[in-house]
Motif scaffolding. Structure first.
Motif, short mmCIF file in Angstrom:
data_model
loop_
_atom_site.label_atom_id
_atom_site.label_comp_id
_atom_site.label_asym_id
_atom_site.label_seq_id
_atom_site.Cartn_x
_atom_site.Cartn_y
_atom_site.Cartn_z
N TYR A 109 -28.29 -43.45 10.41
CA TYR A 109 -28.04 -42.06 9.99
C TYR A 109 -26.56 -41.72 10.11
CZ TYR A 109 -28.47 -36.98 9.74
OH TYR A 109 -28.34 -35.66 9.38
N ASN A 110 -25.94 -42.15 11.19
CA ASN A 110 -24.50 -41.88 11.37
C ASN A 110 -23.68 -42.56 10.28
OD1 ASN A 110 -25.12 -40.43 13.67
ND2 ASN A 110 -24.63 -42.09 15.08
N GLU A 111 -24.07 -43.78 9.92
CA GLU A 111 -23.38 -44.51 8.86
C GLU A 111 -23.54 -43.79 7.53
OE1 GLU A 111 -20.89 -47.77 8.10
OE2 GLU A 111 -21.81 -47.16 10.01
N PHE A 112 -24.73 -43.27 7.28
CA PHE A 112 -25.00 -42.54 6.04
C PHE A 112 -24.18 -41.25 6.00
CE2 PHE A 112 -27.89 -39.37 3.91
CZ PHE A 112 -27.66 -39.81 2.61
N GLN A 113 -24.05 -40.58 7.14
CA GLN A 113 -23.28 -39.34 7.20
C GLN A 113 -21.80 -39.58 6.89
OE1 GLN A 113 -24.24 -35.99 7.66
NE2 GLN A 113 -26.19 -36.97 7.16
N LYS A 114 -21.27 -40.71 7.32
CA LYS A 114 -19.88 -41.04 7.00
C LYS A 114 -19.68 -41.13 5.50
CE LYS A 114 -19.15 -43.79 11.21
NZ LYS A 114 -18.91 -45.17 11.73
N PHE A 115 -20.66 -41.74 4.83
CA PHE A 115 -20.57 -41.87 3.38
C PHE A 115 -20.68 -40.50 2.71
CE2 PHE A 115 -23.12 -42.32 -0.60
CZ PHE A 115 -22.11 -42.83 -1.40
N ILE A 116 -21.57 -39.64 3.19
CA ILE A 116 -21.76 -38.30 2.62
C ILE A 116 -20.47 -37.49 2.75
CG2 ILE A 116 -22.94 -36.08 2.94
CD1 ILE A 116 -24.62 -38.11 1.50
N GLN A 117 -19.82 -37.56 3.92
CA GLN A 117 -18.59 -36.80 4.14
C GLN A 117 -17.46 -37.31 3.24
OE1 GLN A 117 -17.94 -37.24 8.34
NE2 GLN A 117 -19.83 -36.15 8.88
N ARG A 118 -17.50 -38.60 2.95
CA ARG A 118 -16.45 -39.19 2.11
C ARG A 118 -16.70 -38.89 0.63
NH1 ARG A 118 -12.90 -43.63 3.49
NH2 ARG A 118 -11.55 -43.89 1.68
N LYS A 119 -17.99 -38.90 0.23
CA LYS A 119 -18.34 -38.72 -1.18
C LYS A 119 -19.32 -37.56 -1.33
CE LYS A 119 -16.10 -42.38 -2.72
NZ LYS A 119 -15.04 -42.30 -3.75
N ALA A 120 -18.99 -36.41 -0.82
CA ALA A 120 -19.91 -35.28 -0.80
C ALA A 120 -20.24 -34.77 -2.20
CB ALA A 120 -19.32 -34.15 0.04
N HIS A 121 -19.37 -35.03 -3.18
CA HIS A 121 -19.59 -34.49 -4.52
C HIS A 121 -20.68 -35.24 -5.29
CE1 HIS A 121 -16.74 -37.81 -5.00
NE2 HIS A 121 -17.21 -37.94 -6.23
N CYS A 122 -21.02 -36.45 -4.86
CA CYS A 122 -21.99 -37.24 -5.64
C CYS A 122 -23.35 -37.35 -4.96
CB CYS A 122 -21.44 -38.64 -5.91
SG CYS A 122 -21.45 -39.72 -4.46
N MET A 123 -23.46 -36.94 -3.71
CA MET A 123 -24.74 -37.09 -2.99
C MET A 123 -25.10 -35.78 -2.30
SD MET A 123 -26.36 -40.01 -3.16
CE MET A 123 -27.34 -39.93 -1.67
N TYR A 124 -26.37 -35.44 -2.38
CA TYR A 124 -26.87 -34.26 -1.67
C TYR A 124 -27.06 -34.61 -0.20
CZ TYR A 124 -30.00 -30.45 -0.38
OH TYR A 124 -30.58 -29.37 0.24
N PHE B 67 -28.98 -34.65 2.74
CA PHE B 67 -30.38 -34.45 3.13
C PHE B 67 -30.47 -34.09 4.61
CE2 PHE B 67 -30.52 -37.31 -0.50
CZ PHE B 67 -31.52 -36.75 -1.28
N GLU B 68 -31.51 -33.32 4.94
CA GLU B 68 -31.77 -33.00 6.35
C GLU B 68 -32.23 -34.27 7.07
OE1 GLU B 68 -31.27 -30.13 7.84
OE2 GLU B 68 -30.58 -29.16 5.99
N LYS B 69 -32.02 -34.27 8.38
CA LYS B 69 -32.35 -35.47 9.16
C LYS B 69 -33.83 -35.84 9.09
CE LYS B 69 -31.40 -37.62 13.63
NZ LYS B 69 -30.79 -37.45 14.97
N PRO B 70 -34.79 -34.90 9.15
CA PRO B 70 -36.20 -35.30 9.04
C PRO B 70 -36.53 -35.98 7.71
CG PRO B 70 -36.03 -33.08 9.92
CD PRO B 70 -34.66 -33.47 9.47
N VAL B 71 -35.85 -35.54 6.63
CA VAL B 71 -36.07 -36.17 5.32
C VAL B 71 -35.57 -37.62 5.34
CG1 VAL B 71 -35.55 -36.06 2.85
CG2 VAL B 71 -35.92 -33.95 4.16
N VAL B 72 -34.39 -37.83 5.94
CA VAL B 72 -33.84 -39.17 6.05
C VAL B 72 -34.75 -40.05 6.91
CG1 VAL B 72 -31.83 -40.53 6.73
CG2 VAL B 72 -31.52 -38.25 5.76
N MET B 73 -35.31 -39.44 7.98
CA MET B 73 -36.22 -40.17 8.85
C MET B 73 -37.47 -40.60 8.08
SD MET B 73 -36.60 -41.28 11.92
CE MET B 73 -37.86 -41.95 12.99
N LYS B 74 -37.96 -39.73 7.22
CA LYS B 74 -39.14 -40.06 6.41
C LYS B 74 -38.83 -41.23 5.47
CE LYS B 74 -43.40 -38.90 5.38
NZ LYS B 74 -44.48 -38.94 6.37
N ALA B 75 -37.66 -41.24 4.88
CA ALA B 75 -37.26 -42.35 3.99
C ALA B 75 -37.14 -43.65 4.78
CB ALA B 75 -35.92 -42.01 3.33
#
Length: 457
Positions: A371-386, A388-396
C-alpha cells in the motif's frame, strides 16, 4: 497428479471425430472408410501417449531394459526372489520401461499366466493399513481374510504374509510388487510394509520381487538400517541422456503407425508424412524449443496429443502448423493469462509487489508495504490514477490472494492483523511484463512504472 497428466487425460476423453454427411453414396462409403482409419489412428496414438505404452522399442535404455528383463525372468522362470529400484527424473520412462518388460515376459510360454502383479502407489496408499487392503484385493485374498477380526495392523500383516509364504519355490506362483512413488512409502510409520516385503523377498519361500520406482536419488539414505539390510541394492538409473538427433528419432517413433495397422496404404501415407515433418525446419524449431525447455518425454507426448486433436476426416494428417499451434497452447502461461482479467488497481498492486521484490531481493512483504508503494506512485502520478480508499485497496489485494497470484508465507493467525501478514508473489518479473504488453487499455504511466528499474522514492 501433475499438470501434464491431467491435460493428457482430458484430451484422451475428447470426442475423436466430428460427424459429417456426404451427399453421394460412393463418397459416403469412402468417407466412412477414411473415418475408420482416423478413429484407429486416434485410438492407437492416444493409448501410446496416455498409458505410457512404448512404441516398437525403447530408445537409449537398452542396457537397463536387458537388466530388468533378466531380473524378472529369474523370478518368473527360476523362482528367484529379488528387489530393485528404478531411479530417474519424471518423464524419463521408468513406467514405460517396466511395462515393456512385463509385456515381453507375458508373451513367453513358460511365464504366461504364472505371475501375480500387485501395483501400489505412494500417492494413493498413504499408510500401511490402506496398502495392506489393496494388496489383499489385488491378490484376491478377500475370501481368505473373510470376516476375520484382527486386533491390530501387525496381526493383519502377519496373516497376509503367512498366506504368501505357504508353499515352496517350485510350486508357488511368483508375486511382483510394483511400488510407484517409492520414496513416499519410506515415510510410513516404522517402514513396516517395506521391511516385511523386503524380508519376504530374502526368504526361501514364495518367490517375491519388489520393484520400486522413484525420482529421488537419495532414497536409500531414507531407509532404516533394518530395511536397508534386507534390500538387494540393485539400482537401475534412467537419465534422459539423448541428444537432439535422438530426440527427433523418438518423435518419429512416437507418431509412427505399427506395421499391423488395418489399412496399409493409409499407414504408409501417415508414416511418410511423419518422416517429412521430422525434416521440416519449422517442426525442428518447435521440437528444439521443447528439447531445451525439458527432455521429459511426457511433455513431448502432451505436445503430440495437442497436435493429434486437430486430426479429423477432413484434415487426416498432422501438419507443421498443427505442431506450431500445439506448441503455443503447451507454453501458455496460465497465471499470466489471469493477469489479463485484473482491474487496473490490481495491476498496480502487482507492480508494487514487483518493485518490492527488486528492492528487497525477493524478501517477503505485507499489505502495508504494498500500500505504501502504491501511495508513492499515486502522489507522483495523481493526474492519471484515482486515489482509492485503503479498504478498497485491501479488497483488491485479497482478490489477488484468492486467485493464488500471492500466497502467505505462514498459516494466518486469528490474532494477527491482515495488513501485516507476510506474503510472497508467485509471478516473476518477466511474466508481469509480458502480461502488461497485451493488457487492454493499460495506462501509459502504469506501464512506465512497471518498466522502471527502481521503486518510486
Amino acid at each position: 497428479m501433475e499438470k501434464e497428466d491431467w491435460l493428457l487425460l482430458i484430451l484422451f476423453r475428447e470426442t475423436l471425430i466430428k460427424p459429417f454427411a456426404m451427399s453421394k453414396r460412393k463418397a459416403k462409403e469412402s468417407g466412412g472408410t477414411n473415418g475408420e482409419c482416423i478413429s484407429q489412428v486416434q485410438k492407437i496414438l492416444r493409448e501410446r501417449f496416455c498409458h505410457h505404452c512404448a512404441a516398437e522399442k525403447l530408445f537409449g535404455i537398452e542396457h537397463q531394459y536387458r537388466h530388468l528383463l533378466d531380473l524378472l525372468k529369474r523370478t518368473t522362470v527360476h523362482g528367484e526372489s529379488n528387489s530393485a529400484l528404478i531411479i530417474g527424473p519424471r518423464g524419463s520412462g521408468k513406467t514405460a520401461l517396466l511395462n515393456r518388460v512385463l509385456k515381453e515376459l507375458k508373451e513367453m510360454k513358460q511365464v504366461r499366466g504364472n505371475l501375480l502383479e500387485v501395483r501400489l502407489n505412494g500417492l494413493l496408499q498413504t499408510n500401511d493399513k490402506v496398502a495392506l487392503k489393496e494388496i489383499t484385493r489385488q491378490l484376491n485374498l478377500e475370501n481368505v481374510v473373510g470376516d476375520k477380526v484382527f486386533g491390530s495392523f501387525a496381526e493383519n500383516l502377519v496373516f497376509l504374509l503367512e498366506a504368501l509364504r505357504k508353499g515352496d519355490r517350485s510350486s508357488s506362483c511368483p508375486v511382483l510388487f510394483v511400488l510407484d512413488e517409492f520414496d513416499l512409502f519410506v515415510h510410513h510409520k516404522n517402514q513396516t510394509l517395506l521391511y516385511n516385503l523386503f524380508d519376504v523377498s530374502q526368504s526361501a519361500q514364495t518367490p517375491v520381487t519388489v520393484i520400486g520406482l522413484t525420482c529421488r536419488q537419495d532414497v536409500l539414505e531414507l531407509l532404516e538400517k533394518r530395511v536397508k539390510s534386507r534390500f538387494s541394492h540393485r539400482q537401475i538409473y534412467l537419465m534422459n541422456s539423448f541428444d537432439f538427433r535422438q530426440y527427433i528419432t523418438i518423435f518419429k517413433k512416437q507418431l509412427a503407425l505399427p506395421a499391423e495397422f488395418p489399412d496399409e496404404s493409409f499407414a504408409q501415407q501417415w508414416n511418410t508424412n511423419v518422416q517429412h515433418l521430422s525434416e521440416d525446419k519449422t517442426v525442428q524449431d518447435v521440437l528444439r524449443n521443447l528439447f531445451h525447455y525439458t527432455k521429459d518425454l511426457r511433455s513431448l507426448h502432451l505436445l503430440l496429443m495437442l497436435a493429434l486433436s486437430h486430426v479429423t476426416v477432413h484434415h487426416p494428417l498432422i501438419t507443421a502448423s498443427d505442431l506450431q499451434e500445439a506448441s503455443k497452447q503447451y507454453r501458455t502461461d496460465s497465471r499470466a493469462n489471469i493477469v489479463h482479467g485484473l482491474s487496473v488497481l490490481e495491476i498496480c498492486l502487482m507492480i508494487a509487489m514487483k518493485h518490492l521484490n527488486d528492492v528487497h531481493e525477493g524478501e517477503p512483504f505485507n499489505f502495508q508495504m504494498v500500500y505504501n508503494e502504491f501511495q508513492k506512485f499515486i502522489q507522483r502520478k495523481a493526474h492519471c490514477m484515482y486515489n482509492f480508499e485503503k479498504p478498497v485497496v485491501m479488497k483488491a489485494f485479497e482478490h489477488l490472494l484468492q486467485l493464488e497470484l500471492v500466497r502467505p508465507i505462514e498459516r494466518p493467525n486469528i490474532r494477527a492483523q491482515r495488513e501485516y501478514l507476510l506474503m510472497k508473489l508467485l509471478l516473476d518479473n518477466t511474466q508481469i511484463m509480458d502480461a502488461l504488453q497485451v493488457y487492454p487499455n493499460c495506462p501509459v504511466d502504469v506501464k512506465q512504472w512497471a518498466a522502471s528499474s527502481l521503486s518510486w522514492l
